[in-house]
Design an enzyme around this catalytic site. Structure first.
Site, PDB file in Angstrom:
ATOM      1  N   HIS A 231      27.949  57.516  15.542  1.00 59.26           N
ATOM      2  CA  HIS A 231      29.564  57.247  15.286  1.00 59.26           C
ATOM      3  C   HIS A 231      29.862  55.944  16.190  1.00 59.26           C
ATOM      4  CE1 HIS A 231      28.921  61.049  13.603  1.00 59.26           C
ATOM      5  NE2 HIS A 231      29.893  60.687  12.574  1.00 59.26           N
TER       6      HIS A 231
ATOM      7  N   GLU B 187      24.482  54.250 -11.937  1.00 62.26           N
ATOM      8  CA  GLU B 187      24.255  54.680 -10.651  1.00 62.26           C
ATOM      9  C   GLU B 187      23.711  56.304 -10.587  1.00 62.26           C
ATOM     10  OE1 GLU B 187      28.204  55.751  -8.671  1.00 62.26           O
ATOM     11  OE2 GLU B 187      29.153  56.396 -10.631  1.00 62.26           O
TER      12      GLU B 187
ATOM     13  N   ASP C 235      24.793  55.845  -5.013  1.00 61.33           N
ATOM     14  CA  ASP C 235      24.606  57.255  -5.856  1.00 61.33           C
ATOM     15  C   ASP C 235      23.233  56.994  -6.601  1.00 61.33           C
ATOM     16  OD1 ASP C 235      26.514  59.216  -5.518  1.00 61.33           O
ATOM     17  OD2 ASP C 235      27.946  57.982  -6.733  1.00 61.33           O
TER      18      ASP C 235
ATOM     19  N   CYS D 185      27.535  46.985  -6.705  1.00 58.61           N
ATOM     20  CA  CYS D 185      28.615  47.375  -5.931  1.00 58.61           C
ATOM     21  C   CYS D 185      28.444  48.221  -5.035  1.00 58.61           C
ATOM     22  CB  CYS D 185      29.786  47.796  -7.004  1.00 58.61           C
ATOM     23  SG  CYS D 185      29.754  49.122  -7.497  1.00 58.61           S
TER      24      CYS D 185
HETATM   25  C1  PEP Z   1      27.696  53.636  -5.600  1.00 58.54           C
HETATM   26  O1  PEP Z   1      27.418  55.108  -5.780  1.00 58.54           O
HETATM   27  O2  PEP Z   1      27.067  52.960  -4.957  1.00 58.54           O
HETATM   28  C2  PEP Z   1      29.227  53.287  -5.502  1.00 58.54           C
HETATM   29  C3  PEP Z   1      29.520  52.100  -5.418  1.00 58.54           C
HETATM   30  O3  PEP Z   1      30.195  54.248  -5.855  1.00 58.54           O
HETATM   31  P1  PEP Z   1      30.536  55.100  -4.516  1.00 58.54           P
HETATM   32  O4  PEP Z   1      29.976  54.700  -3.182  1.00 58.54           O
HETATM   33  O5  PEP Z   1      32.363  54.982  -4.501  1.00 58.54           O
HETATM   34  O6  PEP Z   1      30.307  56.538  -5.072  1.00 58.54           O
HETATM   35 MG    MG Z   2      28.994  56.121  -6.867  1.00 60.08          MG
END
Ligand code: PEP
Ligand code: MG
Length: 544
Positions: free
Chosen positions: A187, A429, A453, A500
């Protein structure tokens, strides 16, 4: 001068007075009580207060260090609400007629003795959670706040810091961290990265109290700490510090420049946001748009659903602030680790595989329609795009688009303005989505790859698990294959594709992603300029 080495978290140099943080132990005296039920009530009231505090920390940590890293506070909240440990403390008060403090201390000792030698890594981490719960309870029972708050900016030394301690630090005053224990995933390290300050962890060496207040230097490039440095070292380090500041300034000079490789491949570098309060950072870092607006955060931390008007105002603000740059609003991605009590979701054995994201929206179209209406209405104020999360099948996209069209028709009937050409995209994802990306690409305007994900579901590893970190490998060839396949299929259908997830901000991967053909990156605002620098330094015409 004394020199210590450890694992460096950020390549930066900092110089300042050292402050030593020592966790104050609690001396617990056992007392016999006449009415054990009064002690149980005292325990319960401390427990409730501490659980409420953990809930607040969870919300705060989400914006400071992100959802995955904030999850620990959720665990603490749950353990304080109901756990074997709490049951054991209660039983001890009742059976032995002792005070709550003594019962907490005794239960903690018993659990540590019974499970502490267990070679299982899960049990080891569970024990450290129990020890932390005991500390939190003792502090609450005594209404003490024994935490650091420095008067002047300083470098903080501690043996290690628990998440509960880091969240309560007055972070504006911290120039850097040194810890004897910890790992790059601990952390302290996460907080240091979030604050953009250097940290050296796992030095294995205790710093004596006599160094408190003396000058220290952290050289984050070499992983070295200098205590009471010589004049020579101090001047070398000041030069190094100036150099890293110059690098930061150099990044500032990239503002306004295009994100284009040496051989002319232009990409878009956008930012990920979770709320309107992130917009300032988006502008400051010159993001070329918002590639992921995690709208679910509007639904979290409250007991009622946000109204259409409330959402409309937030999206409108984002669109107006971005002044014509694209803002991709992802429809609510609630469920699994993102809890929102207003949805009253059922308890599930495997929430990550359960009722979440687009599945909730398709099952509860009224909630979905309210959000779609607010996004459509806001689209009249800028360049909005909409994105559906956790897609696994083509029918889900058909259904989501059908509901979107119904809302559009309702707005048309009422003569309410919206952008009739708003782009519609999906997150890639899940392995299923990547594997049928040829079909999905025929249905939408763009893909955005969620590597967080995608890694979780491909590798079958809970992305929030602290004990499985060595199994969570987003660079795994299986994940890479799915990314490559999605990009190729998107391009075959003439649509663009972005990344993303966290991996998009990993500079060591930028070249590989560009060579795969990725058109857009969306990352935390502070990653935008380093990504632009990286893109501008690459030449894809050179064979690799
Ligand atoms: C992901 O799953 O990579 C994503 C960008 O969405 P989140 O992290 O919000 O699940
Ligand atoms: Mg996601």
């Amino acid at each position: 001068m004394e020199e210590i080495t450890g694992k460096s978290i950020t390549g930066m140099v900092t110089i300042g007075p050292l402050r030593i943080f020592r966790r104050k132990g609690f001396e617990v005296k056992e007392e016999k009580v006449e009415r054990p039920e009064t002690e149980v009530a005292r325990l319960d009231s401390a427990r409730n207060a501490a659980a409420a505090r953990m809930k607040e920390f969870y919300q705060e940590a989400i914006s400071r260090v992100g959802l995955d890293n904030a999850a620990i506070f959720k665990i603490y909240q749950q353990m304080l609400t109901s756990s074997e440990f709490i049951d054991s403390v209660r039983a001890m008060i009742r059976n032995q007629s002792i005070n709550a403090e003594a019962a907490v201390a005794q239960a903690e000792k018993n659990f540590s003795e019974v499970y502490g030698t267990d070679p299982d890594a899960y049990m080891a981490s569970h024990i450290s959670d129990i020890q932390e719960i005991a500390r939190i309870l003792l502090r609450t029972l005594r209404q003490k706040k024994a935490l650091f708050s420095g008067e002047e900016p300083c470098i903080l030394y501690a043996d290690d810091l628990t998440p509960n301690e880091t969240i309560q630090m007055e972070t504006g005053k911290i120039l850097g961290f040194i810890t004897k224990e910890g790992t790059p995933a601990s952390h302290t390290a996460i907080l240091a990265r979030a604050l953009g300050v250097p940290a050296i962890v796992a030095t294995g060496k205790d710093i004596e109290d006599s160094f408190d207040g003396k000058i220290a230097v952290i050289d984050g490039f070499s992983g070295t700490v200098y205590l009471e440095p010589t004049e020579g070292i101090l001047s070398v380090m000041k030069e190094k510090q100036d150099q890293s500041i110059r690098l930061k300034e150099l990044l500032q000079q990239l503002k306004g420049l295009p994100s284009v490789t040496e051989d002319g491949k232009k990409v878009e570098i956008a930012a990920n946001v979770s709320s309107a309060s992130d917009l300032a950072a988006v502008l400051k870092n010159d993001a070329e748009g918002i590639g992921l607006f995690r709208s679910e955060f509007i639904y979290m931390g409250r007991d009622s659903l946000p109204t259409e008007e409330e959402q409309f105002n937030i999206y409108k603000l984002a669109l107006e602030t971005m002044a014509g740059k694209r803002v991709i609003i992802r429809t609510l991605d609630i469920g699994a680790d993102k809890e929102a009590s207003a949805f009253h979701l059922p308890k599930e054995e495997n929430p990550a595989l359960g009722l979440r994201a687009i599945r909730i929206c398709l099952k509860q179209p009224d909630i979905f329609k309210t959000q779609l209406r607010s996004i459509l209405r806001a689209s009249a104020y800028g360049r909005a795009a909409i994105m559906f999360p956790l897609i696994t099948s083509v029918w889900e996209v058909w259904k989501a688009k059908e509901i979107l069209n119904e809302v559009k028709m309702e707005l048309d009937k009422k003569g309410i303005a919206y952008d009739h050409h708003m782009e519609v995209g999906i997150m890639i994802e899940t392995p299923a989505a990547a594997l049928i990306s040829d079909k999905l690409a025929q249905e939408v305007d763009f893909f955005s790859i969620g590597t967080n994900d995608l890694s979780q579901y491909t590798l079958v590893v809970d992305r929030t698990s602290r004990v499985l970190s060595e199994f969570f490998n987003p660079y795994h060839p299986a994940v890479m294959k799915l990314i490559r396949m999605s990009v190729e299929n998107a391009h075959k259908e003439g649509i663009w594709v972005g990344i993303c997830g966290e991996l998009g901000s990993d500079l060591s991967m930028t070249e590989a992603f560009l060579r795969m053909g990725v058109d857009e990156f969306s990352a935390a605002p502070y990653s935008v300029l380093p990504l632009r620098k990286q893109v501008r330094s690459l030449n894809l015409s050179e064979k690799k």
